[in-house]
Design a protein around this motif. Structure first.
Motif, short mmCIF file in Angstrom:
data_model
loop_
_atom_site.label_atom_id
_atom_site.label_comp_id
_atom_site.label_asym_id
_atom_site.label_seq_id
_atom_site.Cartn_x
_atom_site.Cartn_y
_atom_site.Cartn_z
N ALA A 17 -72.50 -37.96 58.31
CA ALA A 17 -73.83 -38.06 57.69
C ALA A 17 -73.86 -39.05 56.53
O ALA A 17 -74.85 -39.74 56.33
CB ALA A 17 -74.28 -36.68 57.21
N TRP A 18 -72.77 -39.12 55.76
CA TRP A 18 -72.74 -40.01 54.60
C TRP A 18 -71.97 -41.30 54.87
O TRP A 18 -71.88 -42.15 53.98
CB TRP A 18 -72.17 -39.27 53.40
CG TRP A 18 -73.21 -38.51 52.65
CD1 TRP A 18 -73.96 -38.96 51.59
CD2 TRP A 18 -73.64 -37.16 52.87
NE1 TRP A 18 -74.82 -37.98 51.17
CE2 TRP A 18 -74.64 -36.87 51.93
CE3 TRP A 18 -73.29 -36.17 53.78
CZ2 TRP A 18 -75.28 -35.64 51.87
CZ3 TRP A 18 -73.92 -34.95 53.71
CH2 TRP A 18 -74.91 -34.69 52.77
N ASP A 19 -71.43 -41.48 56.05
CA ASP A 19 -70.70 -42.69 56.45
C ASP A 19 -69.58 -43.08 55.48
O ASP A 19 -69.41 -44.26 55.15
CB ASP A 19 -71.66 -43.89 56.60
CG ASP A 19 -72.44 -43.82 57.89
OD1 ASP A 19 -71.95 -43.19 58.84
OD2 ASP A 19 -73.54 -44.41 57.94
N ARG A 20 -68.86 -42.09 55.01
CA ARG A 20 -67.73 -42.34 54.11
C ARG A 20 -66.65 -41.31 54.38
O ARG A 20 -66.95 -40.22 54.84
CB ARG A 20 -68.16 -42.23 52.64
CG ARG A 20 -69.08 -43.33 52.21
CD ARG A 20 -69.33 -43.28 50.75
NE ARG A 20 -70.28 -44.31 50.39
CZ ARG A 20 -70.87 -44.37 49.23
NH1 ARG A 20 -70.63 -43.45 48.32
NH2 ARG A 20 -71.70 -45.34 48.96
N ALA A 24 -63.60 -39.98 49.36
CA ALA A 24 -64.58 -40.71 48.55
C ALA A 24 -65.79 -39.83 48.25
O ALA A 24 -66.35 -39.89 47.14
CB ALA A 24 -65.02 -41.98 49.27
N LEU A 25 -66.18 -39.01 49.21
CA LEU A 25 -67.33 -38.13 48.99
C LEU A 25 -67.03 -37.04 47.97
O LEU A 25 -67.92 -36.63 47.23
CB LEU A 25 -67.78 -37.51 50.32
CG LEU A 25 -68.33 -38.50 51.35
CD1 LEU A 25 -68.57 -37.81 52.67
CD2 LEU A 25 -69.60 -39.13 50.83
N GLU A 26 -65.78 -36.58 47.93
CA GLU A 26 -65.42 -35.57 46.94
C GLU A 26 -65.56 -36.10 45.52
O GLU A 26 -66.05 -35.41 44.64
CB GLU A 26 -63.99 -35.08 47.19
CG GLU A 26 -63.86 -34.16 48.38
CD GLU A 26 -62.43 -33.81 48.71
OE1 GLU A 26 -61.50 -34.52 48.25
OE2 GLU A 26 -62.24 -32.82 49.43
N THR A 27 -65.18 -37.35 45.31
CA THR A 27 -65.33 -37.93 43.97
C THR A 27 -66.80 -38.16 43.63
O THR A 27 -67.21 -37.97 42.49
CB THR A 27 -64.54 -39.25 43.84
OG1 THR A 27 -65.01 -40.16 44.83
CG2 THR A 27 -63.07 -39.01 44.00
N SER A 41 -74.21 -30.18 47.29
CA SER A 41 -74.37 -28.88 47.94
C SER A 41 -73.50 -28.76 49.18
O SER A 41 -72.85 -27.73 49.39
CB SER A 41 -75.83 -28.65 48.31
OG SER A 41 -76.64 -28.64 47.17
N ALA A 42 -73.48 -29.80 49.99
CA ALA A 42 -72.67 -29.77 51.20
C ALA A 42 -71.18 -29.65 50.86
O ALA A 42 -70.44 -28.90 51.51
CB ALA A 42 -72.92 -31.02 52.04
N GLY A 103 -75.09 -28.02 58.20
CA GLY A 103 -75.96 -28.70 59.16
C GLY A 103 -77.40 -28.76 58.68
O GLY A 103 -78.09 -29.77 58.85
N SER A 104 -77.87 -27.70 58.05
CA SER A 104 -79.24 -27.70 57.50
C SER A 104 -79.39 -28.68 56.37
O SER A 104 -80.43 -29.34 56.23
CB SER A 104 -79.60 -26.29 57.03
OG SER A 104 -79.61 -25.40 58.11
N ILE A 105 -78.38 -28.81 55.54
CA ILE A 105 -78.42 -29.78 54.44
C ILE A 105 -78.48 -31.20 55.00
O ILE A 105 -79.25 -32.04 54.53
CB ILE A 105 -77.21 -29.59 53.51
CG1 ILE A 105 -77.40 -28.32 52.69
CG2 ILE A 105 -77.03 -30.79 52.60
CD1 ILE A 105 -76.20 -27.94 51.87
N ILE A 106 -77.71 -31.44 56.03
CA ILE A 106 -77.72 -32.78 56.65
C ILE A 106 -79.07 -33.06 57.29
O ILE A 106 -79.61 -34.16 57.16
CB ILE A 106 -76.56 -32.91 57.65
CG1 ILE A 106 -75.23 -32.92 56.90
CG2 ILE A 106 -76.71 -34.15 58.52
CD1 ILE A 106 -74.01 -32.82 57.78
N ASP A 107 -79.66 -32.05 57.93
CA ASP A 107 -81.00 -32.22 58.51
C ASP A 107 -82.03 -32.50 57.42
O ASP A 107 -82.92 -33.34 57.60
CB ASP A 107 -81.41 -30.98 59.30
CG ASP A 107 -80.60 -30.81 60.57
OD1 ASP A 107 -79.95 -31.79 61.01
OD2 ASP A 107 -80.62 -29.69 61.14
N ALA A 108 -81.93 -31.80 56.30
CA ALA A 108 -82.86 -32.03 55.19
C ALA A 108 -82.69 -33.44 54.62
O ALA A 108 -83.67 -34.10 54.28
CB ALA A 108 -82.64 -31.00 54.09
N ARG A 109 -81.46 -33.90 54.56
CA ARG A 109 -81.20 -35.26 54.06
C ARG A 109 -81.83 -36.29 54.99
O ARG A 109 -82.44 -37.25 54.54
CB ARG A 109 -79.70 -35.49 53.97
CG ARG A 109 -79.33 -36.87 53.47
CD ARG A 109 -77.81 -36.98 53.32
NE ARG A 109 -77.47 -38.25 52.75
CZ ARG A 109 -77.10 -39.32 53.46
NH1 ARG A 109 -77.04 -39.24 54.78
NH2 ARG A 109 -76.81 -40.45 52.87
#
Length: 162
Positions: A17-20, A24-27, A41-42, A103-109
């Protein structure tokens, strides 16, 4: 489906979803002020997924130890076996619920993203390119006055009079 794969599924969903990569996403999720609250949140839900996944593994190991082949459980062990099985199902259900929350957070994004304007931009650029390359209409160039039309009837002056 084991709980380890649920954790891997959550990681793969977030990375896609974030293409990373997840490192890197944790930071990014820990930065203040929060740049992307949905990512935060995710990632928080993913971290709680670790706890429920570990709990499921513990309950599963306990259940396997009490019901190993060749072992005859005592009558008082049936309650412990039942309790371990219930705890295992609860941990698995919690893991599934957390996976669905991600999955709901990704759908909301995806729903809050602006629509893809790239096709509209490409169409506008193509229209401009066609108008620049289009042949000009015959006639004088723009900015020059056109020839004035005759005022009177031209055909009547050329006829002989009776």
């Amino acid at each position: 489906m084991s709980d380890a794969t649920v954790f891997d599924q959550a990681t793969a969903m977030i990375e896609k979803a974030w293409d990373r990569p997840i490192d890197a996403l944790e930071t990014l999720a820990l930065q203040r002020p929060v740049q992307d609250p949905l990512l935060r949140s995710a990632m928080h839900i993913r971290s709680t997924l670790v706890v429920s996944s570990n709990a499921a593994v513990v309950h599963q190991d306990r259940l396997h130890a009490m019901t190993s082949p060749g072992r005859m459980p005592a009558s008082y062990d049936t309650e412990r076996i039942t309790r371990a099985a219930v705890d295992l199902r609860i941990a698995q259900a919690e893991s599934q619920a957390r996976l669905q929350a991600i999955g709901s957070i990704i759908d909301a994004r995806e729903a809050t993203r602006p629509p893809d304007r790239a096709p509209a931009i490409r169409l506008a650029q193509a229209a401009v390119a066609r108008s620049v390359q289009a042949p000009r209409t015959p006639g004088p160039p723009p900015g020059q006055p056109s020839a004035s039309a005759p005022v009177g009837p031209v055909a009547a002056a050329n006829r002989p009079r009776r």
